[in-house]
Design a protein around this motif. Structure first.
Motif: not given
Length: 152
Positions: A43-60
């Motif tokens: 999140q710190k590196s990408l500046g990405l919203a928590r919900n979007i990051l959570s969704t992308r990590l779960a998909k990966l």
């Protein structure tokens, strides 16, 4: 609107994009290749919203590109670690790095070079080569399309 899936497409590029086809996922993989492991670090590196990051990590994770495991320091946190499938995307990320360095920087800018971790020496350019080692121009390469089954 439901996203089209390419999971059954006859094209390897389409199937690949079905699993890693958005820029956030590729940037997460890039960071994981650089050693980022925790949600907060991504999140710190990408500046990405928590919900979007959570969704992308779960998909990966669901596609077997990352796996979630308890933090290596024994804390209550989880870490995301590349699987063999995820680690093999290094070549794809490095090809994008090379392409971006070739075409997306001005003459005044220097893209960061790819170097060997241990020696710091520059890595040779990625190139398409024949089985005998001869370098091929990209226009000399094509995908062999399967022939349709004949109606006999």
């Amino acid at each position: 609107m439901r996203r089209t899936t390419f999971a059954e497409a006859p094209c390897p590029v389409a199937r690949s994009l079905d699993q890693i086809g958005d820029w956030w996922s590729l940037l997460i993989i890039r960071d994981a290749l650089d050693g980022v492991r925790r949600f907060s670090e991504f999140q710190k590196s990408l500046g990405l919203a928590r919900n979007i990051l959570s969704t992308r990590l779960a998909k990966l994770v669901s596609h077997g590109i990352l796996r979630s495991q308890p933090a290596s320091d024994g804390s209550a946190y989880q870490e995301y670690v590349l699987t063999e499938k995820g680690e093999s995307l290094r070549l794809v990320i490095q090809a994008l790095h090379q392409w971006g360095g070739d075409f997306l920087f001005t003459e005044d800018e220097q893209p960061p070079p790819l170097v060997e971790k241990v020696t710091g020496e520059r890595v040779a350019r990625l190139e398409l080569t024949r089985s005998d080692g001869r370098v091929l121009h990209p226009g000399e390469v094509t995908v062999l399309k399967p022939r349709p089954a004949s109606d006999s």
